[in-house]
Write a protein that holds these residues in place. Sequence first.
Motif, mmCIF file in Angstrom:
data_model
loop_
_atom_site.group_PDB
_atom_site.id
_atom_site.type_symbol
_atom_site.label_atom_id
_atom_site.label_comp_id
_atom_site.label_asym_id
_atom_site.label_seq_id
_atom_site.Cartn_x
_atom_site.Cartn_y
_atom_site.Cartn_z
ATOM 1 N N ALA A 287 0.758 -1.322 0.035
ATOM 2 C CA ALA A 287 -0.087 -0.108 0.016
ATOM 3 C C ALA A 287 0.779 1.197 -0.183
ATOM 4 C CB ALA A 287 -1.012 -0.212 1.132
ATOM 5 N N ASP A 288 1.944 1.283 0.786
ATOM 6 C CA ASP A 288 3.064 2.285 0.749
ATOM 7 C C ASP A 288 3.628 2.545 -0.383
ATOM 8 O OD1 ASP A 288 2.191 2.542 3.454
ATOM 9 O OD2 ASP A 288 4.032 1.763 4.209
ATOM 10 N N LEU A 289 4.096 1.517 -1.121
ATOM 11 C CA LEU A 289 4.884 1.622 -2.381
ATOM 12 C C LEU A 289 3.943 2.042 -3.392
ATOM 13 C CD1 LEU A 289 7.575 1.204 -3.735
ATOM 14 C CD2 LEU A 289 6.632 -0.984 -4.396
ATOM 15 N N ALA A 290 2.612 1.556 -3.507
ATOM 16 C CA ALA A 290 1.629 1.664 -4.638
ATOM 17 C C ALA A 290 1.345 3.291 -4.583
ATOM 18 C CB ALA A 290 0.556 1.023 -4.555
ATOM 19 N N GLY A 291 1.003 3.823 -3.295
ATOM 20 C CA GLY A 291 0.936 5.002 -3.135
ATOM 21 C C GLY A 291 1.937 6.124 -3.550
ATOM 22 N N ILE A 292 3.146 5.642 -3.421
ATOM 23 C CA ILE A 292 4.446 6.668 -3.794
ATOM 24 C C ILE A 292 4.194 6.513 -5.366
ATOM 25 C CG2 ILE A 292 6.777 6.835 -3.818
ATOM 26 C CD1 ILE A 292 6.971 5.355 -1.219
ATOM 27 N N VAL A 293 4.185 5.140 -5.802
ATOM 28 C CA VAL A 293 4.114 5.074 -7.591
ATOM 29 C C VAL A 293 3.091 5.994 -7.984
ATOM 30 C CG1 VAL A 293 3.726 3.380 -9.267
ATOM 31 C CG2 VAL A 293 5.425 2.653 -7.402
ATOM 32 N N ASP A 294 1.814 5.784 -7.487
ATOM 33 C CA ASP A 294 0.857 6.553 -7.818
ATOM 34 C C ASP A 294 1.252 8.100 -8.043
ATOM 35 O OD1 ASP A 294 -0.872 4.562 -8.387
ATOM 36 O OD2 ASP A 294 -2.026 4.791 -6.644
#
Length: 298
Positions: A287-294
Amino acid sequence: MKQLPFLNDAAGHRVAVDPRRPAIIVPVQATAPEEIARQCRAITDTGVVDVIEWRIDPVLASIAEECCAGSRAAAPQEFAEAVLGLAAHVSTAGLPVLITLRTGFEGGSADVSEDVYTEILTTIITGLSESSGLSESSGLSESSGLSGASGPAIPTAGTTWALDVEIDRRGAAELIDMAHDRGLSVVASHHNFARTDSAEVLGATFTRMAAAGADVAKIAMMPGTRADVAELLRATALAEEALAVPVLGISMGQLGRTSRVMGADFGSCATFAQLGESSAPGQIAVADLAGIVDRLYG
Ligand SMILES: O=C1C[C@@](O)(C(=O)O)C[C@@H](O)[C@@H]1O
């Protein structure tokens, strides 16, 4: 950046929004059928994961333990059939599945010889391409929880399968050819959990993977210094420019997390994140990584 070649419609639209965006891969390391299916569903439900990596070495380790308790050695065929019996539980998630048998040679829990590695992967490649065999009995006791055969047959047709092949295993090139003949994409891989190779060696390894016919060339190294992280990123960037195939470079541990967040800027087509248990040091919660990638990409 060349994209991961085995995305499907469920996943592809995210990466298609911005071609610089890395695919997100999350590993599943459970061994019991219901838990495998539950974790795969949880991964799909995040709505941000592009590919499930199914780590089958824990399955093999469990079977080996079970057989040891019964004082007999498990046969490679038995391993492979158990995996094929479980495949339907992974495919229920609807995402592409990268099957990985990580050996003890490269930091995984499958303590297998070169020959056994080849035999297991050969049987899995054949079995996956003959979808009728996927839901048949694995021959393991149901009480072990490792037989995927109990319950109704679950269709695996329609699942996009890919296979990890460790480039340093003896039969790697033949396995890659065989997987291609049977319609599977191949991620060639090389790992070092102790240190980081020089940029020259990393470059040669990436090149060797492409020459062997891999669809993706992946290297994961443990850094000892910040310079090691930079070395890995540099080698990844150079390989992305020089090679016709997508590359994936990972610097593990806390020190290497730049590679997991910003690796795509250095040419990496994908990044591994964790949901629950990590499969390598330094993985970031999905969830953290996807948030940054987004935020960084479209
Ligand atoms: O090769 C890799 C990359 C990895 O080692 C990582 O560092 O995220 C995790 C493994 O599960 C996978 O097979």
